[in-house]
Design an enzyme around this catalytic site. Sequence first.
Site, PDB file in Angstrom:
ATOM      1  N   SER A  22     -50.677 -39.324 -20.212  1.00  0.00           N
ATOM      2  CA  SER A  22     -51.086 -40.688 -19.753  1.00  0.00           C
ATOM      3  C   SER A  22     -50.350 -41.651 -20.806  1.00  0.00           C
ATOM      4  O   SER A  22     -50.419 -41.663 -22.049  1.00  0.00           O
ATOM      5  CB  SER A  22     -52.794 -40.715 -20.041  1.00  0.00           C
ATOM      6  N   ASN A  70     -48.373 -47.321 -31.406  1.00  0.00           N
ATOM      7  CA  ASN A  70     -48.430 -48.312 -30.512  1.00  0.00           C
ATOM      8  C   ASN A  70     -49.919 -48.840 -30.459  1.00  0.00           C
ATOM      9  O   ASN A  70     -50.931 -47.991 -30.932  1.00  0.00           O
ATOM     10  CB  ASN A  70     -48.221 -47.442 -29.068  1.00  0.00           C
ATOM     11  N   GLY A  73     -53.822 -51.276 -26.287  1.00  0.00           N
ATOM     12  CA  GLY A  73     -55.053 -51.950 -26.048  1.00  0.00           C
ATOM     13  C   GLY A  73     -55.654 -51.716 -24.351  1.00  0.00           C
ATOM     14  O   GLY A  73     -56.254 -52.686 -23.676  1.00  0.00           O
ATOM     15  N   CYS A 131     -62.204 -44.232 -27.108  1.00  0.00           N
ATOM     16  CA  CYS A 131     -62.556 -45.654 -26.733  1.00  0.00           C
ATOM     17  C   CYS A 131     -63.875 -45.924 -27.478  1.00  0.00           C
ATOM     18  O   CYS A 131     -64.924 -45.042 -27.581  1.00  0.00           O
ATOM     19  CB  CYS A 131     -62.666 -45.863 -25.268  1.00  0.00           C
TER      20      CYS A 131
END
Lengths: 304, 262
Positions: A22, A70, A73, A131
Amino acid sequence: MDSRLAVELAGIRLRNPVMVCSGTFGSGSEYGDFLDLESLGALVTKSVTLNPRAGNPPPRIWETPSGMLNSIGLENKGVERFIQEDLAHLSALELPVIASVAGSSVEEYVEVAGRLSDSGRASALELNVSCPNVKRGGVEFGLESQAACELVTRVKERCGVPIFVKLSPLVPDMGAMARLLQEAGADGLSLINTVPGMAVDIEGKKPRLGAVTGGLSGPAIHPIAVRSVWTARQQVGIPIIGMGGITDWRSALELIVAGANAVAVGTANFTDPQATIKIIGGMESFVQARGLDRIGELVGSLRV
Amino acid sequence: MPRFEGEVLEVREYGQGRLFRVAVDSLAAQPGQFAHLLCGEDSPRTLRRPFSIMDCSDGSLGLLVKVVGEGTAWLAGRRVGDRLDMLAPLGRGFNLELYERPLLVAGGTGLAPLHFLAKRLEAAKGHSPRLLWGLSCGEDFGAMPAWLERDIDLSIATCDGSAGMEGTVIDLLGSELARADYDGVFACGPEAMLDALGPLIRKHALPCQVSVEQRMACGIGVCFGCAVKKSGEEQSYLRVCLEGPVFDYSDLAWGGDGPGGA
């Protein structure tokens, strides 16, 4: 394609065990200029949320020794447009598509997962649980077994497709977490997400990333992934998709021998858009040279 | 397929710069587009490095490389006969049709896409547009300024006056805009230089197309790593690799720490 490479994951048949991670393959079609997408085992799409997200301020990436940081966001167009624009296109391919789901509350995960499941265009879902849980003061869903299990239970109640859970290597007890998620009904695990990291500009005394911290990926984290897969495999029988720093067929097979049923290639796509194809070719040669009937014989074949 | 291995046909040294000519098969690149180069062989750098294309003609591609880190150091060591793995051409280039009397402004290796543009505009219009090129302190491109002065309509600014005018390219731009009538600007260079361009183009009410840099991973729009800040809305971003690298100047958020945030 060599049928000896075929594997089955939670009832989904893959022509080979090589998928893409992903966030490293966009919405799926962009890499179609570089390879035949239908030669992949499966494709995992970039995480989507209920509403569009702008993402983090730049700079968002920084190269590190044998890897990169990375902090994108979760920039994405929101689940509705994703279903209409991207999944519609991908579902026309002869290729299992696993849609990655993110959210900031249990309700958001359930809503996004439900819509994706209802669309009939995703073979399975992958829950990106790295998250922050807004109701729990920003602790990641995936770092607390109770929150992670509740999430899986709620999503499973709503969805008709297999659910994979993608875990951070920072999970305090990977074996226990894997077992609890299996008991909660997870159909499989994706191991591992990026490793939290940070880099500093010593002249400017500033962080290299606009969001200060980010996720480390690339060959630097491969041994962490192998260890996580092996630890989880001691405790569970459900499918594991191994990922983290795969660059070639050898590093992919390490994860399989350690216990992964399939693997996903991420950062290596940026270095070499044809990395997946080369890995599939390398696996074919290996299976042939060793006289294996099927690649599944290697899964968890580690002798300790 | 936009990925290929090109053989290095020629390497010319210009001070800190290396001008590579790389063999390509029937590649149709536009000024402002870039090539994404793999750096290193057996164990390459994780990220490719993006370079604006300096020339694309007669089956070869021109790339201007200045050493700024480990990736460019590896590239600078390539010799004739070596092969370079690249994705090209990528990104959205300059729109050549928008201005009748354009002025081109470059800083450092930002020269590359503007030299390509100058040659294309010359071919289309019959005369070379004026190109202003600024070299920062310590920047040295050897005999390149002398070569370019014979090749295109070039004015140079150097911080010590060692070539052309003493000062910055922004100083040079100010006097050029006061002297002659232009209806558009093309620019490429370090972010601070591009930021300093703002007051002048606003004062003269000139539209401007600007080519910007950002740290980049995939190069084809999938990873969202090369974001720059969009003007207007708070927290809105554009991808340099896909929506750029050429943008309308007014579409980016200048000031502060710049669109790239570094």
